[in-house]
Design a protein around this motif. Structure first.
Motif: not given
Length: 162
Positions: A50-79
């Motif tokens: 977790r520490t090395s991922v946070e140092r590499t990618l930064g804080r996640p967009t959101f963290v799962s609330q149920f089950g395992q604590q998965d981290w999600y990074y969301v990127s979106q391009n909108v026109r």
């Protein structure tokens, strides 16, 4: 003198057309995580935590609330085309899975092909109950409000004793 007037009129017309054409372009917008493919590829299962991922990618967009604590990074391009709703041009959702000790067990990437498009049916919500017309709704309570005791002859002395 006439030639200068024609040139000024043509220049004004060209400027007006350029302004009108400029308003017809789409607005492009980026939302969420800014993707750097080298950094994303640097996260390796079994090596990072977790520490090395946070140092590499930064804080996640959101963290799962149920089950395992998965981290999600969301990127979106909108026109956004003129006079229209925004549309997603591209999207990337990256999930980083961790074991209970906090070590990376997997990295999943999904694109816009995984987004579910929902098309609602019709413009009315079905409800239980009576189906009434507009006139029934408008005149449905006529005669029912205050109807108790109306139109009946009194059978005893009134309030003043008569």
């Amino acid at each position: 003198m006439r030639i200068n007037g024609q040139k000024a009129w043509a220049a004004g017309l060209a400027l007006g057309l350029a302004v009108l054409a400029g308003g017809c372009t789409s607005i492009r917008d980026h939302r969420g995580y800014i993707v750097d493919s080298m950094l994303i590829d640097a996260v390796q299962p079994g090596i990072d935590n977790r520490t090395s991922v946070e140092r590499t990618l930064g804080r996640p967009t959101f963290v799962s609330q149920f089950g395992q604590q998965d981290w999600y990074y969301v990127s979106q391009n909108v026109r956004t085309p003129p006079f229209s709703r925004p549309r997603t041009a591209s999207q990337m959702v990256m999930r980083v899975r961790f074991d209970p000790a906090g070590n990376v067990t997997g990295v999943d990437k999904r694109g816009v092909e995984q987004v579910a498009r929902i098309g609602p049916e019709g413009d009315k919500t079905p409800t239980l109950g009576r189906h009434r017309s507009f006139l029934e709704d408008l005149f449905g309570n006529v005669g029912s409000v205050g109807a108790g005791g109306m139109g009946q002859t009194p059978t005893g002395p009134g309030p003043n004793g008569s």
